[in-house]
Design an enzyme around this catalytic site. Structure first.
Site, mmCIF file in Angstrom:
data_model
loop_
_atom_site.group_PDB
_atom_site.id
_atom_site.type_symbol
_atom_site.label_atom_id
_atom_site.label_comp_id
_atom_site.label_asym_id
_atom_site.label_seq_id
_atom_site.Cartn_x
_atom_site.Cartn_y
_atom_site.Cartn_z
ATOM 1 C CB CYS A 2 24.758 23.224 70.545
ATOM 2 S SG CYS A 2 24.753 22.299 72.334
ATOM 3 N NE ARG A 45 21.694 18.825 76.253
ATOM 4 C CZ ARG A 45 21.263 18.208 77.183
ATOM 5 N NH1 ARG A 45 20.866 17.073 76.998
ATOM 6 N NH2 ARG A 45 21.708 18.433 78.426
ATOM 7 C CG LEU A 46 28.848 19.088 73.126
ATOM 8 C CD1 LEU A 46 29.161 17.693 72.400
ATOM 9 C CD2 LEU A 46 30.074 19.939 72.336
ATOM 10 C CB ILE A 48 28.563 21.314 78.203
ATOM 11 C CG1 ILE A 48 29.129 20.885 76.676
ATOM 12 C CG2 ILE A 48 29.765 21.776 79.378
ATOM 13 C CD1 ILE A 48 29.661 22.034 76.104
ATOM 14 C CG ASN A 71 25.143 26.688 69.706
ATOM 15 O OD1 ASN A 71 25.782 26.247 70.539
ATOM 16 N ND2 ASN A 71 25.745 27.361 68.526
ATOM 17 N N GLY A 72 24.853 27.585 73.309
ATOM 18 C CA GLY A 72 25.683 28.666 73.835
ATOM 19 C C GLY A 72 25.915 28.227 75.388
ATOM 20 C CG ASP A 96 23.280 27.045 80.041
ATOM 21 O OD1 ASP A 96 22.733 26.268 79.617
ATOM 22 O OD2 ASP A 96 23.926 27.790 79.599
#
Length: 228
Positions: A2, A45-46, A48, A71-72, A96
């Site tokens: 991200c 965005r990745l 997950i 991001n995280g 999250d």
């Protein structure tokens, strides 16, 4: 992985899109942008934890008065979600990111003290109305996730990568002489400097606040004194 990016202050509409596009390699699954008269920000965005569209960012609360790009990964988000549900909060996603957003609503700046994980986050709060908008930028305790920023005139520009900051079109490609000296002498550039003049890395465990024209940087240990 991200990537997040933003511009506080007036900017052409294509500037934030170019910044987000420059981070496509960090988040090829999705991207999004939010803009108003005070800020433009977005993310690549990745997906997950929540791979559905409900995890799309920028994400906002129920009335659109608080927005977040994140991001995280927050390792304790399930526990925090349970606590928030007990306080009456309702969730639309399994991400999250939404938990972090609700934590900010519930605890103010003190939400940072409850997070366990790696993150770079931007929270835009406009609940106090025009002229009293607020931006919080924060970086995890160990500095695992990068977050850079710079001042260009009346604008503040931030992003996960220098590449995205340069893509804004507002930052000159000038090498910082002190950063270059450190690189040639020690093999790396010491934070908060970056190789680009005027671009700084937000230090690990710190947050930056812009509110009513004032700007400050503090450590998380002071976060609990923030607004609720």
């Amino acid at each position: 992985m991200c990537g997040i990016a933003g511009i506080v202050g007036h900017a052409p509409s294509d500037s934030i899109h170019k910044m987000v596009a420059a981070m496509h390699h960090r988040g090829p699954d999705d991207s999004g942008v939010y803009t108003d008269d005070w800020i433009s920000f977005g993310m690549a965005r990745l997906a997950i934890i929540d791979i559905t569209p409900t995890g799309h960012q920028p994400m906002h609360n129920h009335d659109g008065s608080v927005w977040i790009v994140y991001n995280g990964e927050t390792y304790n988000f399930r526990q925090e979600r349970s606590v928030l549900e007990g306080k009456g909060h309702h969730f639309k996603s399994h991400s999250d990111t939404e938990v972090v957003l609700r934590m900010y609503e519930e605890y103010g700046d003190g939400f940072l003290l409850r997070m366990r994980g790696m993150f770079a986050v931007a929270v835009y709060d406009k609940r106090k109305g025009p002229g009293r908008e607020r931006l919080l930028l924060a970086r995890d305790h160990l500095g695992i996730k990068p977050l850079l920023y710079c001042r260009v005139g009346s604008r503040l520009i931030f992003a996960s990568e220098i590449k995205a900051i340069l893509a804004s079109g507002f930052v000159e490609r000038l090498v910082d002489p002190e950063a270059l000296r450190l690189l040639l002498t020690f093999g790396s550039v010491t934070q908060p400097l970056s190789i680009i003049k005027g671009v700084r890395m937000l230090l690990p465990g710190h947050y930056l606040i812009i509110e009513t024209g004032a700007e400050r940087i503090e450590r998380f240990l002071e976060a609990g004194r923030g607004t609720q």
